[in-house]
Design an enzyme around this catalytic site. Structure first.
Site, PDB file in Angstrom:
ATOM      1  N   HIS A 122       0.876  -1.180   0.000  1.00  0.00           N
ATOM      2  CA  HIS A 122       0.000   0.000   0.000  1.00  0.00           C
ATOM      3  C   HIS A 122       0.918   1.237   0.000  1.00  0.00           C
ATOM      4  O   HIS A 122       2.023   1.201   0.548  1.00  0.00           O
ATOM      5  CB  HIS A 122      -0.837  -0.047   1.280  1.00  0.00           C
ATOM      6  CG  HIS A 122      -1.874   1.015   1.410  1.00  0.00           C
ATOM      7  ND1 HIS A 122      -1.581   2.288   1.826  1.00  0.00           N
ATOM      8  CD2 HIS A 122      -3.201   0.987   1.197  1.00  0.00           C
ATOM      9  CE1 HIS A 122      -2.697   3.003   1.863  1.00  0.00           C
ATOM     10  NE2 HIS A 122      -3.701   2.240   1.484  1.00  0.00           N
ATOM     11  N   GLN A 202      -4.251  -4.946   7.206  1.00  0.00           N
ATOM     12  CA  GLN A 202      -5.282  -5.853   6.683  1.00  0.00           C
ATOM     13  C   GLN A 202      -5.246  -7.230   7.336  1.00  0.00           C
ATOM     14  O   GLN A 202      -6.058  -8.088   6.988  1.00  0.00           O
ATOM     15  CB  GLN A 202      -5.148  -6.018   5.159  1.00  0.00           C
ATOM     16  CG  GLN A 202      -5.328  -4.741   4.363  1.00  0.00           C
ATOM     17  CD  GLN A 202      -6.748  -4.173   4.417  1.00  0.00           C
ATOM     18  OE1 GLN A 202      -7.676  -4.772   4.954  1.00  0.00           O
ATOM     19  NE2 GLN A 202      -6.920  -2.984   3.856  1.00  0.00           N
ATOM     20  N   LYS A 225     -10.147  -0.172  11.026  1.00  0.00           N
ATOM     21  CA  LYS A 225     -10.371  -1.390  10.240  1.00  0.00           C
ATOM     22  C   LYS A 225     -10.690  -2.575  11.140  1.00  0.00           C
ATOM     23  O   LYS A 225     -10.921  -3.679  10.669  1.00  0.00           O
ATOM     24  CB  LYS A 225      -9.135  -1.711   9.395  1.00  0.00           C
ATOM     25  CG  LYS A 225      -8.852  -0.687   8.291  1.00  0.00           C
ATOM     26  CD  LYS A 225      -7.740  -1.174   7.396  1.00  0.00           C
ATOM     27  CE  LYS A 225      -7.060  -0.085   6.615  1.00  0.00           C
ATOM     28  NZ  LYS A 225      -7.851   0.458   5.531  1.00  0.00           N
TER      29      LYS A 225
HETATM   30  N1  C6P Z   1      -6.157   0.629   2.996  1.00  0.00           N
HETATM   31  C1  C6P Z   1      -8.052   0.313   1.522  1.00  0.00           C
HETATM   32  O1  C6P Z   1      -9.161   0.629   1.090  1.00  0.00           O
HETATM   33  P1  C6P Z   1      -4.798   3.927   7.106  1.00  0.00           P
HETATM   34  O2  C6P Z   1      -5.374   4.687   5.953  1.00  0.00           O
HETATM   35  O3  C6P Z   1      -3.602   4.603   7.676  1.00  0.00           O
HETATM   36  O4  C6P Z   1      -5.802   3.536   8.140  1.00  0.00           O
HETATM   37  O5  C6P Z   1      -4.289   2.527   6.518  1.00  0.00           O
HETATM   38  C2  C6P Z   1      -3.309   2.537   5.516  1.00  0.00           C
HETATM   39  C3  C6P Z   1      -3.097   1.162   4.980  1.00  0.00           C
HETATM   40  C4  C6P Z   1      -1.865   0.574   5.150  1.00  0.00           C
HETATM   41  N2  C6P Z   1      -1.637  -0.663   4.704  1.00  0.00           N
HETATM   42  C5  C6P Z   1      -2.573  -1.379   4.078  1.00  0.00           C
HETATM   43  C6  C6P Z   1      -2.251  -2.774   3.623  1.00  0.00           C
HETATM   44  C7  C6P Z   1      -3.833  -0.827   3.862  1.00  0.00           C
HETATM   45  O6  C6P Z   1      -4.766  -1.549   3.225  1.00  0.00           O
HETATM   46  C8  C6P Z   1      -4.108   0.474   4.314  1.00  0.00           C
HETATM   47  C9  C6P Z   1      -5.442   1.118   4.069  1.00  0.00           C
HETATM   48  C10 C6P Z   1      -7.512   1.069   2.723  1.00  0.00           C
HETATM   49  O7  C6P Z   1      -7.387  -0.594   1.031  1.00  0.00           O
HETATM   50  C11 C6P Z   1      -7.657   2.542   2.555  1.00  0.00           C
HETATM   51  S1  C6P Z   1      -6.669   3.180   1.239  1.00  0.00           S
END
Ligand code: C6P
Length: 410
Positions: A122, A202, A225
């Site tokens: 990500h 995740q 999440k």
């Molecule tokens: N992915 C998705 O729709 P934050 O935004 O800081 O809470 O999480 C960031 C993040 C980091 N690593 C992984 C593997 C992620 O999936 C995410 C967030 C969301 O896939 C929002 S873009």
């Protein structure tokens, strides 16, 4: 449908006021909905114990401090860390990763050192390392996966060199849903003399994550999440590594002693929590952890596995749908990213929205991965244990109408 499953669905769904039978919420990898107990815990905090924690000597402030610190203990126990000194509250996984990206890299990387990440990261576990490399002169390198999302041990070993100082990898991909062998890779990275950062955004909401068992040096994840509120995240770090780092942000509460010209730092974990903390968020996260433990991993995993299989097998029967990553549902962990022949992913999501199905379309903040997979944009459905077979039926029915809605009839 099995009567026991239906009863279980009803029991679970009644805890989530926002979920209705008419709408299939399938954007759970972006954020999950919040159970009543989390909403109530936060309201109770603000009604009965709100004050600025960690400062006051009066009763309310002590209550707020106790609530905040007991949330830290709940997180510690949830991921099996040795000590609450190793649990830093942040805003989200992104901030947790940036904390390492500034505070650790500043004093531990020199020109020519290598940072290794995977192609499936990500952007939150990619751009902090691009920036750290630019600041320190280190080199950012990638290990690639195959089209099913698997990174072989051979590829991982080949990507490590004597200069690799830092390895950063997600446990579960937010696009492919595949799970990386973090324990195995962390052990190899350590033998190579590198520090291992795991992005648990995740994985932590969907499977037991034990930092000691995994052997990682850092773990980053977000409260929103995992049934907690937005605005609270966690960085776990091994104590000896955190002690050897300078703070990331400077200001109130992270200091021990300040003179006109200098300052010394507070103890862990407060050294990394500058300014007024998000106590209400931490209380909500604590309630979310209690809630997940009440539901139990057996139920969470059984339901998410069942729904992933139920959904993916029906999608695989539709010849115009192409699922990214593995063709085995076991490798998807509730995340199904797909393309439909002849329809742009944004149109897919818009048409599904018109039929009350909530999914995400775009690059999912993983542009290098999408490019590697040969796609610019995709649609993603992602599952939580609170989803039901009816949600999946609703989604599949709507999916079958997408091409006809676009005038494609063959
Ligand atoms: N992915 C998705 O729709 P934050 O935004 O800081 O809470 O999480 C960031 C993040 C980091 N690593 C992984 C593997 C992620 O999936 C995410 C967030 C969301 O896939 C929002 S873009």
């Amino acid at each position: 449908m099995n009567a026991d499953l239906q009863r279980e669905d009803e029991e679970i769904r009644k805890e989530f006021p926002i979920l209705t039978p008419d709408e299939a919420y399938l954007d759970n990898s972006a954020t999950v909905q919040k159970p009543q107990c989390v909403l109530e815990a936060m309201e109770k905090y603000y009604r009965e114990m709100n004050a600025n924690p960690l400062r006051g000597l009066y009763g309310l402030s002590v209550k707020a401090t106790d609530a905040y610190e007991s949330a830290r203990e709940a997180v510690r126990s949830f991921i099996n860390a040795d000590s609450t000194e190793e649990i830093i509250f942040t805003r989200n996984a992104t901030e947790s990763l940036n904390l390492i990206g500034y505070a650790w890299t500043a004093d531990h990387l020199k020109p020519g050192d290598e940072i290794l990440i995977s192609i499936m990261e990500h952007h939150s576990n990619l751009i902090p390392w691009q920036q750290a490399a630019a600041r320190t002169g280190a080199v950012l390198k990638y290990v690639e996966c195959d089209k099913s999302g698997s990174i072989s041990e051979e590829a991982f070993r080949a990507a490590l060199t004597p200069k690799t100082r830092l390895v950063c990898m997600t446990e579960v991909s937010n696009v492919l849903g595949c799970k990386n062998p973090i324990r195995q890779f962390a052990a190899i990275a350590h033998k190579n003399g590198a520090v291992f950062v795991c992005d648990g955004a995740q994985s932590v909401p969907h499977m037991p994550v034990d930092v000691k068992d995994l052997g990682v040096d850092f773990l980053a994840f977000s409260g929103h999440k995992m049934y907690g509120p937005m605005g609270i995240g966690v960085l776990y770090g091994k104590k000896e590594i955190l002690e050897d780092m300078n703070p990331f942000l400077f200001g109130g509460e992270m200091i021990e002693y300040v003179t006109r010209d200098s300052a010394t730092w507070n103890e862990l974990p407060h050294k990394f929590e500058a300014g007024t903390v998000n106590a209400g968020g931490a209380v909500g996260l604590h309630a979310a952890i209690d809630y997940m433990q009440r539901i139990g991993w057996d139920t969470i995993i059984r339901r998410e596995d069942h729904l992933t299989q139920y959904c993916m097998e029906q999608m695989q029967e539709l010849p115009y749908i192409h699922i990214l990553g593995s063709d085995r549902w076991e490798n998807h962990h509730g995340i199904i990213t797909f393309l439909i022949d002849g329809v742009h992913p944004h149109d897919v999501a818009t048409i599904l929205d018109s039929m009350h199905v909530d999914v995400r379309a775009g690059h999912h903040c993983a542009q290098p991965l999408l490019k590697f997979m040969g796609a610019m944009s995709t649609t993603r459905a992602s599952i939580s244990f609170y989803n039901t077979e009816q949600d999946i039926d609703h989604f599949i029915d709507a999916l079958k109408k997408v091409r006809p809605e676009m005038g494609i009839t063959e």
